[in-house]
Motif scaffolding. Structure first.
Motif, PDB file in Angstrom:
ATOM      1  N   GLU A 143      -5.197   7.845 -13.220  1.00  0.00           N
ATOM      2  CA  GLU A 143      -6.543   8.259 -12.849  1.00  0.00           C
ATOM      3  C   GLU A 143      -6.421   9.581 -12.108  1.00  0.00           C
ATOM      4  O   GLU A 143      -5.324  10.028 -11.817  1.00  0.00           O
ATOM      5  CB  GLU A 143      -7.251   7.196 -11.995  1.00  0.00           C
ATOM      6  CG  GLU A 143      -6.541   6.873 -10.702  1.00  0.00           C
ATOM      7  CD  GLU A 143      -7.190   5.730  -9.934  1.00  0.00           C
ATOM      8  OE1 GLU A 143      -8.125   5.112 -10.440  1.00  0.00           O
ATOM      9  OE2 GLU A 143      -6.748   5.470  -8.819  1.00  0.00           O
ATOM     10  N   GLU A 195      -0.039  -1.550 -14.834  1.00  0.00           N
ATOM     11  CA  GLU A 195      -0.596  -2.632 -15.642  1.00  0.00           C
ATOM     12  C   GLU A 195       0.574  -3.463 -16.137  1.00  0.00           C
ATOM     13  O   GLU A 195       1.353  -3.029 -16.984  1.00  0.00           O
ATOM     14  CB  GLU A 195      -1.431  -2.112 -16.810  1.00  0.00           C
ATOM     15  CG  GLU A 195      -2.082  -3.251 -17.569  1.00  0.00           C
ATOM     16  CD  GLU A 195      -3.261  -2.837 -18.420  1.00  0.00           C
ATOM     17  OE1 GLU A 195      -4.192  -3.635 -18.521  1.00  0.00           O
ATOM     18  OE2 GLU A 195      -3.252  -1.730 -18.981  1.00  0.00           O
ATOM     19  N   LEU A 231      -0.958   3.185 -15.568  1.00  0.00           N
ATOM     20  CA  LEU A 231      -2.291   3.700 -15.877  1.00  0.00           C
ATOM     21  C   LEU A 231      -2.581   4.866 -14.956  1.00  0.00           C
ATOM     22  O   LEU A 231      -2.276   4.810 -13.762  1.00  0.00           O
ATOM     23  CB  LEU A 231      -3.354   2.613 -15.673  1.00  0.00           C
ATOM     24  CG  LEU A 231      -3.175   1.333 -16.480  1.00  0.00           C
ATOM     25  CD1 LEU A 231      -4.238   0.320 -16.102  1.00  0.00           C
ATOM     26  CD2 LEU A 231      -3.224   1.643 -17.964  1.00  0.00           C
ATOM     27  N   HIS A 235      -2.360   3.202 -11.453  1.00  0.00           N
ATOM     28  CA  HIS A 235      -2.283   1.768 -11.220  1.00  0.00           C
ATOM     29  C   HIS A 235      -1.317   1.171 -12.236  1.00  0.00           C
ATOM     30  O   HIS A 235      -1.356   1.524 -13.413  1.00  0.00           O
ATOM     31  CB  HIS A 235      -3.668   1.134 -11.387  1.00  0.00           C
ATOM     32  CG  HIS A 235      -3.723  -0.277 -10.937  1.00  0.00           C
ATOM     33  ND1 HIS A 235      -3.253  -1.319 -11.695  1.00  0.00           N
ATOM     34  CD2 HIS A 235      -4.169  -0.812  -9.783  1.00  0.00           C
ATOM     35  CE1 HIS A 235      -3.417  -2.445 -11.035  1.00  0.00           C
ATOM     36  NE2 HIS A 235      -3.974  -2.166  -9.869  1.00  0.00           N
ATOM     37  N   LYS A 257       0.002 -10.449 -22.227  1.00  0.00           N
ATOM     38  CA  LYS A 257      -1.333 -10.419 -21.641  1.00  0.00           C
ATOM     39  C   LYS A 257      -1.269  -9.721 -20.288  1.00  0.00           C
ATOM     40  O   LYS A 257      -0.417 -10.034 -19.456  1.00  0.00           O
ATOM     41  CB  LYS A 257      -1.874 -11.838 -21.472  1.00  0.00           C
ATOM     42  CG  LYS A 257      -3.290 -11.888 -20.930  1.00  0.00           C
ATOM     43  CD  LYS A 257      -3.805 -13.307 -20.861  1.00  0.00           C
ATOM     44  CE  LYS A 257      -5.222 -13.310 -20.299  1.00  0.00           C
ATOM     45  NZ  LYS A 257      -5.735 -14.686 -20.190  1.00  0.00           N
ATOM     46  N   SER A 258      -2.200  -8.776 -20.065  1.00  0.00           N
ATOM     47  CA  SER A 258      -2.241  -8.008 -18.828  1.00  0.00           C
ATOM     48  C   SER A 258      -2.710  -8.874 -17.663  1.00  0.00           C
ATOM     49  O   SER A 258      -3.716  -9.580 -17.770  1.00  0.00           O
ATOM     50  CB  SER A 258      -3.183  -6.812 -18.984  1.00  0.00           C
ATOM     51  OG  SER A 258      -3.389  -6.182 -17.725  1.00  0.00           O
ATOM     52  N   THR A 259      -1.998  -8.770 -16.540  1.00  0.00           N
ATOM     53  CA  THR A 259      -2.433  -9.460 -15.319  1.00  0.00           C
ATOM     54  C   THR A 259      -3.501  -8.654 -14.589  1.00  0.00           C
ATOM     55  O   THR A 259      -4.121  -9.145 -13.667  1.00  0.00           O
ATOM     56  CB  THR A 259      -1.237  -9.698 -14.372  1.00  0.00           C
ATOM     57  OG1 THR A 259      -0.654  -8.432 -14.041  1.00  0.00           O
ATOM     58  CG2 THR A 259      -0.188 -10.588 -15.020  1.00  0.00           C
ATOM     59  N   PHE A 260      -3.736  -7.406 -15.028  1.00  0.00           N
ATOM     60  CA  PHE A 260      -4.734  -6.515 -14.421  1.00  0.00           C
ATOM     61  C   PHE A 260      -6.068  -6.573 -15.170  1.00  0.00           C
ATOM     62  O   PHE A 260      -7.111  -6.833 -14.597  1.00  0.00           O
ATOM     63  CB  PHE A 260      -4.187  -5.083 -14.400  1.00  0.00           C
ATOM     64  CG  PHE A 260      -5.133  -4.045 -13.883  1.00  0.00           C
ATOM     65  CD1 PHE A 260      -5.519  -4.022 -12.545  1.00  0.00           C
ATOM     66  CD2 PHE A 260      -5.647  -3.078 -14.738  1.00  0.00           C
ATOM     67  CE1 PHE A 260      -6.396  -3.063 -12.074  1.00  0.00           C
ATOM     68  CE2 PHE A 260      -6.521  -2.107 -14.272  1.00  0.00           C
ATOM     69  CZ  PHE A 260      -6.900  -2.104 -12.935  1.00  0.00           C
ATOM     70  N   SER A 261      -6.027  -6.349 -16.480  1.00  0.00           N
ATOM     71  CA  SER A 261      -7.265  -6.263 -17.262  1.00  0.00           C
ATOM     72  C   SER A 261      -7.520  -7.477 -18.145  1.00  0.00           C
ATOM     73  O   SER A 261      -8.616  -7.642 -18.654  1.00  0.00           O
ATOM     74  CB  SER A 261      -7.227  -5.017 -18.146  1.00  0.00           C
ATOM     75  OG  SER A 261      -6.208  -5.157 -19.130  1.00  0.00           O
ATOM     76  N   GLY A 262      -6.521  -8.309 -18.346  1.00  0.00           N
ATOM     77  CA  GLY A 262      -6.672  -9.478 -19.208  1.00  0.00           C
ATOM     78  C   GLY A 262      -6.498  -9.188 -20.690  1.00  0.00           C
ATOM     79  O   GLY A 262      -6.461 -10.112 -21.502  1.00  0.00           O
ATOM     80  N   LYS A 263      -6.359  -7.916 -21.068  1.00  0.00           N
ATOM     81  CA  LYS A 263      -6.220  -7.606 -22.495  1.00  0.00           C
ATOM     82  C   LYS A 263      -4.842  -8.000 -22.999  1.00  0.00           C
ATOM     83  O   LYS A 263      -3.886  -8.132 -22.231  1.00  0.00           O
ATOM     84  CB  LYS A 263      -6.520  -6.146 -22.784  1.00  0.00           C
ATOM     85  CG  LYS A 263      -5.490  -5.165 -22.284  1.00  0.00           C
ATOM     86  CD  LYS A 263      -5.904  -3.733 -22.615  1.00  0.00           C
ATOM     87  CE  LYS A 263      -4.960  -2.757 -21.947  1.00  0.00           C
ATOM     88  NZ  LYS A 263      -5.406  -1.389 -22.076  1.00  0.00           N
ATOM     89  N   TYR A 283       2.120  -6.806 -17.928  1.00  0.00           N
ATOM     90  CA  TYR A 283       1.814  -7.779 -18.970  1.00  0.00           C
ATOM     91  C   TYR A 283       2.874  -8.871 -18.941  1.00  0.00           C
ATOM     92  O   TYR A 283       4.059  -8.584 -18.792  1.00  0.00           O
ATOM     93  CB  TYR A 283       1.859  -7.135 -20.357  1.00  0.00           C
ATOM     94  CG  TYR A 283       0.794  -6.116 -20.643  1.00  0.00           C
ATOM     95  CD1 TYR A 283      -0.282  -6.448 -21.460  1.00  0.00           C
ATOM     96  CD2 TYR A 283       0.880  -4.813 -20.150  1.00  0.00           C
ATOM     97  CE1 TYR A 283      -1.253  -5.506 -21.768  1.00  0.00           C
ATOM     98  CE2 TYR A 283      -0.089  -3.869 -20.460  1.00  0.00           C
ATOM     99  CZ  TYR A 283      -1.149  -4.224 -21.268  1.00  0.00           C
ATOM    100  OH  TYR A 283      -2.109  -3.291 -21.579  1.00  0.00           O
TER     101      TYR A 283
END
Length: 157
Positions: A91, A98, A89, A96, A131-137, A100
């Motif tokens: 910025e 991400e 990701l 960062h 499933k993402s361990t960062f955002s949960g999506k 999954y």
């Protein structure tokens, strides 16, 4: 299929090549021939990379027990230990990762070359929910891949 290095010495190497074609929602297709092979006595993993070492890097890793045989496997069942997916990701001042983790899914694999220096793995179909361990999506991944591994032993001088 048990993975065994022929002599298990410092003069033994492997040649590897592979190709993956994968799709997920809201991303361009993931097509790659960049692959890493990691081995341990209990199993091995294959990691495919897209845009390696770039801001848009993505990767997918499949982990198997060393005795993988031809068949259909559900995630974390039998010789299909698991799978992970990674995206970088971005910025303004950095980025960062991400990561999954596969939470459900399957793959269909043909494994050939058991007990020989030349082995191949052809996954004709895989479908995973990660499933993402960062955002949960969650993301749906689907595709296929093939990989060929050959043991190479340095000849005595």
């Amino acid at each position: 299929m048990a993975i065994t290095l022929q002599n298990n010495t410092a003069d033994e190497y492997i040649a590897i090549d592979g190709e993956i074609k994968m799709n997920t929602t809201n991303r361009v297709p993931f097509n790659s021939t960049s692959v890493d092979f990691y081995y341990s006595p209990s199993g091995f993993s294959l990691t495919f990379y897209n845009n390696r070492n770039h801001q848009s890097e993505k990767s997918i890793r499949f982990a198997f027990k060393s005795d993988i045989k031809t068949g259909t496997y559900n995630i974390k069942e039998g010789a299909f230990v698991g799978a992970t997916y990674f995206e970088h990701l971005n910025e303004i001042n950095g980025g960062h990762p991400e990561d999954y983790e596969a939470v459900e899914g399957y793959l269909i694999i043909t494994a050939t070359g058991e007990g020989t220096p030349e082995r191949s793995y052809h996954v004709t179909d895989f479908k995973l929910t990660v499933k993402s361990t960062f955002s949960g999506k969650k993301r749906e991944l689907e595709g296929n891949f093939k990989c060929r591994i050959e043991d190479v032993v340095k000849s005595p001088t």
